[in-house]
Design an enzyme around this catalytic site. Structure first.
Site, PDB file in Angstrom:
ATOM      1  N   TYR A 236      92.718  82.212  31.951  1.00 25.41           N
ATOM      2  CA  TYR A 236      92.908  80.870  32.420  1.00 25.41           C
ATOM      3  C   TYR A 236      91.847  79.665  31.981  1.00 25.41           C
ATOM      4  O   TYR A 236      91.777  79.005  31.692  1.00 25.41           O
ATOM      5  CB  TYR A 236      93.846  80.076  33.341  1.00 25.41           C
ATOM      6  CG  TYR A 236      94.956  81.020  33.664  1.00 25.41           C
ATOM      7  CD1 TYR A 236      95.925  80.809  32.926  1.00 25.41           C
ATOM      8  CD2 TYR A 236      95.119  82.088  34.180  1.00 25.41           C
ATOM      9  CE1 TYR A 236      97.793  81.499  32.807  1.00 25.41           C
ATOM     10  CE2 TYR A 236      96.112  82.756  34.449  1.00 25.41           C
ATOM     11  CZ  TYR A 236      96.903  82.671  33.521  1.00 25.41           C
ATOM     12  OH  TYR A 236      98.726  83.135  34.281  1.00 25.41           O
ATOM     13  N   GLU A 245      86.366  75.302  20.799  1.00 23.60           N
ATOM     14  CA  GLU A 245      86.347  76.343  19.840  1.00 23.60           C
ATOM     15  C   GLU A 245      86.951  75.302  18.098  1.00 23.60           C
ATOM     16  O   GLU A 245      86.884  75.027  17.141  1.00 23.60           O
ATOM     17  CB  GLU A 245      86.169  77.295  20.476  1.00 23.60           C
ATOM     18  CG  GLU A 245      86.034  78.618  18.680  1.00 23.60           C
ATOM     19  CD  GLU A 245      86.345  79.835  18.520  1.00 23.60           C
ATOM     20  OE1 GLU A 245      85.639  80.773  18.641  1.00 23.60           O
ATOM     21  OE2 GLU A 245      87.184  80.553  19.435  1.00 23.60           O
TER      22      GLU A 245
END
Length: 386
Positions: A236, A245
């Site tokens: 998480y 990303e």
């Protein structure tokens, strides 16, 4: 809603473009990329001199205090000349975000100023040989509690830049009895070198000097203060890094499409066939129009996802959408770029083949286009399909 750059962001973009053309040319990128297995230290050092490693890190830890939008701009402008070698900057930037968000204060004080100054590098070691996209279900790497820390055993794969990294951000299962695969995993920061840690490069199609690696962990000891975030909640807490990303991958592909358009237009204006510049041929003009439209779509979706993350809004679906659209369009654009250049597009003395080889990866990693589509569909209330 206006997702155009602010005046300051436009200045940053222009400054980086001028700096890249002066200091980090496409010819240099071709040479670095072709030097298989040899990490481009000179490129890292040039980025350090420009202060790029501080982008996205908090000012109190030596960072530039800039946000996701600035990160995206940096990634896009680097990628215009570097293609996939912009990962030299990107991988440590992704890891630094997790350290800045979740590391213990002592580790933040120790590592973040050094990251910002370009003194150390980091790499992500998450994917496993038997898992691939099934990251959590296929996870076999375990971490067991011992006096003063943890012992980690397992194997990771496709850890980009691991051989040249000073630290690896590793995800390991710490509770084998957790009720769900997403629970019971923890993030660790492992120094490199370390006893029991072995790293081997994997020869691959693109970004050949930026090795992707197999990482073997044989009873590697990790001190307690190298736990990143809460024990058993690592997945998480990694999600913000993964969204970041995906946004950066989308920005990277937009930057590559900047390069494809630039190189294709330059070639079409000077190459002649049948007595005239090939830029007069309608079929090739249509290719340029397609590439320009794909780039615009990718840019708008990437800017939107970055704005959402920077303003603290949910962006999981939007970052996934931007990643899918940008990577697939970049693949089509680089292929057309080769077609426009003809035989020279296939030659290693030009950059089109390098762009094509680099962007092909991003339909596979860090998450496949197919799995991304599954997640996007689920966000609209459809049942899980896998």
């Amino acid at each position: 809603m206006d997702f155009a750059y602010s005046p300051e962001q436009a200045d940053l973009s222009a400054h980086l473009r001028n700096w890249m053309d002066a200091k980090v040319t496409k010819a240099q990128a071709r040479a670095w990329e072709a030097d298989e297995g040899n990490y481009p230290v000179r490129l890292w050092n040039l980025m350090t001199e420009q202060g790029l490693h501080a982008v996205g890190l908090p000012e109190e830890y030596g960072g530039a205090g800039s946000g996701v939008m600035d990160q995206m701009i940096v990634c896009r402008e680097l990628s215009r000349n570097l293609g996939g070698l912009s990962f030299v900057w990107g991988v440590s930037s992704f890891c630094a975000k997790s350290v800045a968000l979740y590391a213990q204060e002592v580790m933040k004080r120790e590592l973040l100023p050094r990251l910002a100054a370009g003194e150390i590098r980091m790499s992500i070691a998450v994917t496993e040989p038997g898992g691939g996209t099934d990251l959590l279900g296929g996870m076999r790497t375990t971490a067991s509690k011992v006096d003063g820390g943890w012992r980690i055993n397992g194997q990771k794969i496709w850890s980009t830049g691991a051989k040249a990294a000073d630290y690896l951000l590793v995800l390991a299962r710490t509770d084998p009895h957790a009720s769900k695969p997403s629970r019971g995993v923890t993030m660790f920061l492992i120094p490199n070198p370390a006893a029991g840690l072995q790293i081997e490069a994997i020869p691959k199609l693109g970004m050949r000097s930026m090795s992707s690696c197999s990482v073997f962990l044989d009873d590697v000891f990790v001190a307690e203060d190298h736990v990143i975030g809460e024990v058993n909640r690592g997945w998480y807490q990694m999600l913000p890094t993964l969204n970041n990303e995906r946004i950066m991958i989308a920005a990277m592909c937009a930057g590559v499409m900047d390069a494809v358009l630039e190189d294709a237009l330059e070639y079409m204006q000077h190459r002649e066939a049948f007595g005239r510049p090939i830029g007069q041929f309608q079929a090739l003009q249509h290719y340029i129009a397609d590439i320009a439209m794909w780039r615009q779509q990718a840019s708008l979706m990437t800017n939107h996802a970055a704005w959402l993350q920077e303003t603290g809004q949910p962006c999981g679906t939007e970052s996934m959408m931007a990643k899918v659209v940008a990577t697939e369009h970049a693949g089509h654009a680089t292929d057309l770029g080769i077609q426009i250049l003809g035989g020279m597009g296939y030659a290693q003395e030009t950059d089109m083949q390098r762009y094509w080889r680099d962007v092909r990866l991003f339909r596979i990693g860090p998450i496949t286009s197919e799995m991304s589509r599954n997640s996007i569909a689920e966000s609209f209330g459809l049942p899980r399909s896998f």
